[in-house]
Scaffold this active site. Structure first.
Site, PDB file in Angstrom:
ATOM      1  N   HIS B   6       0.821  -1.207   0.000  1.00  8.80           N
ATOM      2  CA  HIS B   6       0.000   0.000   0.000  1.00  8.80           C
ATOM      3  C   HIS B   6       0.862   1.266   0.000  1.00  8.80           C
ATOM      4  O   HIS B   6       1.243   1.773   1.056  1.00  8.80           O
ATOM      5  CB  HIS B   6      -0.915  -0.034   1.236  1.00  8.80           C
ATOM      6  CG  HIS B   6      -1.932   1.065   1.291  1.00  8.80           C
ATOM      7  ND1 HIS B   6      -2.802   1.204   2.346  1.00  8.80           N
ATOM      8  CD2 HIS B   6      -2.227   2.073   0.444  1.00  8.80           C
ATOM      9  CE1 HIS B   6      -3.586   2.248   2.150  1.00  8.80           C
ATOM     10  NE2 HIS B   6      -3.255   2.802   1.006  1.00  8.80           N
ATOM     11  N   ARG B  71      -2.111   8.750  -6.076  1.00  6.53           N
ATOM     12  CA  ARG B  71      -2.488   9.337  -4.792  1.00  6.53           C
ATOM     13  C   ARG B  71      -3.991   9.182  -4.584  1.00  6.53           C
ATOM     14  O   ARG B  71      -4.787   9.625  -5.410  1.00  6.53           O
ATOM     15  CB  ARG B  71      -2.103  10.821  -4.828  1.00  6.53           C
ATOM     16  CG  ARG B  71      -2.208  11.514  -3.510  1.00  6.53           C
ATOM     17  CD  ARG B  71      -1.562  12.900  -3.585  1.00  6.53           C
ATOM     18  NE  ARG B  71      -1.977  13.687  -2.444  1.00  6.53           N
ATOM     19  CZ  ARG B  71      -2.389  14.951  -2.500  1.00  6.53           C
ATOM     20  NH1 ARG B  71      -2.401  15.598  -3.649  1.00  6.53           N
ATOM     21  NH2 ARG B  71      -2.765  15.574  -1.407  1.00  6.53           N
ATOM     22  N   ALA B  72      -4.379   8.568  -3.474  1.00  2.96           N
ATOM     23  CA  ALA B  72      -5.786   8.200  -3.284  1.00  2.96           C
ATOM     24  C   ALA B  72      -6.680   9.421  -3.099  1.00  2.96           C
ATOM     25  O   ALA B  72      -7.762   9.515  -3.678  1.00  2.96           O
ATOM     26  CB  ALA B  72      -5.922   7.271  -2.085  1.00  2.96           C
ATOM     27  N   HIS B 223      -5.691   0.374   5.849  1.00  4.07           N
ATOM     28  CA  HIS B 223      -5.723   1.008   7.174  1.00  4.07           C
ATOM     29  C   HIS B 223      -6.148  -0.015   8.227  1.00  4.07           C
ATOM     30  O   HIS B 223      -7.055   0.231   9.032  1.00  4.07           O
ATOM     31  CB  HIS B 223      -6.667   2.225   7.174  1.00  4.07           C
ATOM     32  CG  HIS B 223      -6.554   3.025   5.913  1.00  4.07           C
ATOM     33  ND1 HIS B 223      -7.543   3.079   4.970  1.00  4.07           N
ATOM     34  CD2 HIS B 223      -5.528   3.755   5.415  1.00  4.07           C
ATOM     35  CE1 HIS B 223      -7.138   3.818   3.947  1.00  4.07           C
ATOM     36  NE2 HIS B 223      -5.927   4.250   4.183  1.00  4.07           N
ATOM     37  N   GLU B 283       1.794   2.563   3.752  1.00  2.00           N
ATOM     38  CA  GLU B 283       1.207   3.741   3.088  1.00  2.00           C
ATOM     39  C   GLU B 283       2.140   4.940   3.138  1.00  2.00           C
ATOM     40  O   GLU B 283       1.691   6.084   3.160  1.00  2.00           O
ATOM     41  CB  GLU B 283      -0.176   4.109   3.676  1.00  2.00           C
ATOM     42  CG  GLU B 283      -1.003   4.923   2.692  1.00  2.00           C
ATOM     43  CD  GLU B 283      -2.422   5.240   3.158  1.00  2.00           C
ATOM     44  OE1 GLU B 283      -2.840   4.784   4.225  1.00  2.00           O
ATOM     45  OE2 GLU B 283      -3.121   5.947   2.402  1.00  2.00           O
TER      46      GLU B 283
END
Lengths: 339, 339
Positions: B6, B71-72, B223, B283
Site C-alpha cells: 500500500h 495518490r488516493a 488502514h 502507506e
C-alpha cells in the site's frame, strides 16, 4: 459500585413501537398526527420488560446502575419533521423516566433530543431543560447525523450547535454522541453507521477549538471510541502534523466507553487511552446479544474483560467502573438513590 | 523479501496537480477540456520525486517492493463527469507505470479506476484491462463511494458492481477498497472518511453473499481494516446474531493491511485476525508523516511494529511480509523483476 454509562430501553413494551408506526404512517396528515397518543403501558408491563432482561443481566454481571436512555436506533430523527420528532421524543423520554422512577437504584435517566435534519439544534433546548430540570435526567444523547446516514447537517463543531452546547454547559450535562438508524443502504446501522459516527465525531473535535469555547462541555463517544483507540497512533500523528494540541488534551473533554466486545479490544483501549477518560459500559441489551462460543459468555458482558485486565490496578479499575462516570455525569449524585 | 502492498505516488511532480487544476477549472467547457494535456515530466523529475522520499524510506526501513498506485485523496471521482475521470485516471496510471518501469525492482503498479458517481462501474473495465493486460498492473484501487463523502452509489455488494467484478475475477486482480477525498464537511479525509470507508465496506461484505457469486474475488481493506479488528467481537457477534457465516470465512476473500500507526494496534490486528489475511503495508509517504516522540521513529514505520511482535513466529512474519501478498496479488510474479 459499578456504573454502566450506556444502556438503551431496547425491550420496551410493544405499545411504544406501535405508536411510532402509527405516527410515521400519518406524517402527511397533521390533524391525525396531533390526535395520536400511545396506548397505555402499565407499571407491570414495564417491570416485565426489564425483569428478564436488563435487571437480570445487571444482577448476573454485578452491575449496580445503568444510565438508561431510549433505544438509539429508534430515535429516527430523519423520520418526519421537528414536530413529529418532538412528540416521539417526549414519549420516549417519559417512558425512560418511568423506568428510572420504578427502579431508581438500578437506572438513572438519559434523554433523547428532538433533533430533526436541517433544524437548528437550539430547537432541542426546551425538551432538554424539561428532562434535566423537571425530571432529573443526568445526560442526553446527541445525534451527530440527524439525516440518518446522509450526513447533511453541519459538523458538531459548527456554531449551528452552539446554542445547545451553551445549555449543556449551563446544566452540567454531558452528551453521548450517538447516531440513530441509517436509511443509507451503504451503512448497516450497528455494524457501520454507529462506529463511523463515533470516529467521525472524534475527528471533528480533533480539528476544532470547540473546547476552547466550551471548556466544561463533556462528550462521551460510545462503542469504545469507534475506530480511534485502534488507530491511536494515526490520530496522535494527524494532530501533530496539523499542529493541533495532543489528543491527550482533547481527552479532558472527551470520554470513551468500554462497549468493545472482546478482551483484546478492551485491553488496547485501556492501554492507549488516558485512564481518566474511560467509562465502563456494556450497551446491554443492545447490538450484539449472542454468546461468544470462544468464551462461553455474552459478547457484551464487558465487565469480564475489564476484570480480566492484568495491567490495571484497583484504583484504575475503580475509575473506570465508577469514579470517571461520577465526574462526567455531574448530576448523578442528585438522582435520588445515588449517594 | 518484504512487500509493502500500500503506497501512493503522493510526491509526484507539480505538473500532475497543475493539470488537474486546469482540468477541474474547465469542466464546463468541453472543447477546452479535451484539448488539455499535462506539461511534460522528465524521467529525472520522476527520479527526484522519489529518491529523497519513498526510495530513501524503502532503503532505511528495509522494504523491498511497494505496490504503488496514484495518490488516493486526489482520485477525486466526484469531480466532473466520467469523461473527466477517465482522462485524469489515464494520466495518473501512466505516470505510476513510468515510476514502476524506471524502478521495476522497487515498485509494482496498481491502478486507479475511472469511476464517477452514478455511472455504472462497468464503465471502468476498459481502463482496467488496459492497465492490467497492456501495462502489467497487478491490482487496482476501488472507491466504494465515488460521490466523495455523500455515499450516494449502491453498496459494493449490489449487482451494480458485478460487471467489474467479473473482469477482476477473470484477470485475477485484487481490488484495494480505498475511498478518495471527502467533500462532505462532516468527514475529514484521512482521519474519518478513510477509516469509515474501510469499516463500511467490511460490513457490506459481511451482510452479503458476494463471494458465493465470486469465489475467487479478493478485496484488500486498507488502514488495518478500519475499525474492524478493534471491534472483532462485535463483528463476530453480529455475524452470529444474523446467522451469517463466521467472519473467519469472509477472511478467505478479504485481507487487511498493517497501516496502523502504533504497536498496540498492530499487536491487536495480528492477535485477532487470521494470519493468512494480513498483508504488510505502511502507506508511506502518506497520511501521517511525523515522528512519534514516544518512539523516536516515524508513525508510519510499520515494519518496526511487525518486527516487535513477540507472539509471531518466523513463518508467520514471512506470511505477513511476503507470502500473503504473493497469494493475493496473483500477477505479481509476472512483473518483470519479481521472481
Amino acid at each position: 459500585m459499578i456504573i454502566d454509562c450506556h444502556g438503551h430501553y431496547t425491550t420496551a413494551p410493544p405499545q411504544l413501537t406501535e405508536f411510532r408506526e402509527r405516527q410515521t404512517a400519518s406524517l402527511g396528515d397533521m390533524a391525525r398526527r396531533r390526535s395520536l397518543s400511545m396506548a397505555p403501558i402499565s407499571d407491570d408491563e414495564i417491570r416485565e420488560s426489564l425483569e428478564g432482561a436488563q435487571l437480570r443481566l445487571q444482577r448476573e454481571r454485578g452491575i449496580d446502575l445503568t444510565l438508561f436512555s431510549p433505544r438509539a436506533v429508534a430515535m429516527g430523527h430523519h423520520l418526519g419533521d421537528a414536530e413529529a420528532s418532538l412528540a416521539w421524543t417526549r414519549i420516549c423520554n417519559d417512558l425512560v423516566h418511568r423506568v428510572c422512577t420504578l427502579y431508581p437504584s438500578n437506572f438513572a435517566p438519559v434523554c433523547q433530543l428532538p433533533q430533526s435534519p436541517g433544524v437548528a439544534p437550539a430547537n432541542c433546548i426546551g425538551e432538554l431543560r424539561r428532562c434535566v430540570e423537571e425530571l432529573g435526567f443526568v445526560g442526553c444523547n446527541l445525534n451527530p447525523d440527524p439525516s440518518g446516514g446522509w450526513w447533511k447537517d453541519p459538523p458538531l463543531t459548527d456554531r449551528w450547535w452552539y446554542p445547545l452546547y451553551e445549555v449543556l454547559a449551563e446544566l452540567d450535562v454531558p452528551a453521548m454522541i450517538h447516531v440513530s438508524g441509517s436509511c443509507n443502504p451503504n451503512f448497516h446501522a450497528t455494524g457501520a453507521h454507529y462506529i463511523n459516527g463515533d470516529t467521525t465525531a472524534f475527528m471533528q473535535l480533533l480539528t476544532s477549538d470547540l473546547f476552547r469555547d466550551f471548556p466544561t462541555l463533556k462528550f462521551v463517544i460510545p462503542h469504545g471510541g469507534g475506530a480511534v483507540p485502534y488507530h491511536w497512533g494515526r490520530y496522535r500523528g494527524l494532530a501533530q502534523d496539523m499542529k493541533r494540541p495532543p489528543v491527550e488534551q482533547l481527552m479532558k473533554n472527551v470520554f470513551f466507553d468500554t462497549c468493545v466486545y472482546h478482551l483484546p479490544g478492551v485491553e488496547l483501549l485501556t492501554k492507549v487511552v488516558p485512564m481518566d477518560s474511560i467509562l465502563f459500559a456494556s450497551e446491554m441489551v443492545g447490538a450484539v446479544r449472542g454468546i461468544d462460543p470462544c468464551t462461553g459468555h455474552h459478547y457484551d458482558d464487558t465487565r469480564r474483560y475489564v476484570d480480566a485486565l492484568a495491567h490495571l490496578g484497583e484504583a484504575e479499575r475503580r475509575m473506570i467502573y465508577e469514579g470517571n462516570a461520577r465526574r462526567v455525569y455531574g448530576r448523578l449524585d442528585r438522582w435520588p438513590t445515588v449517594e
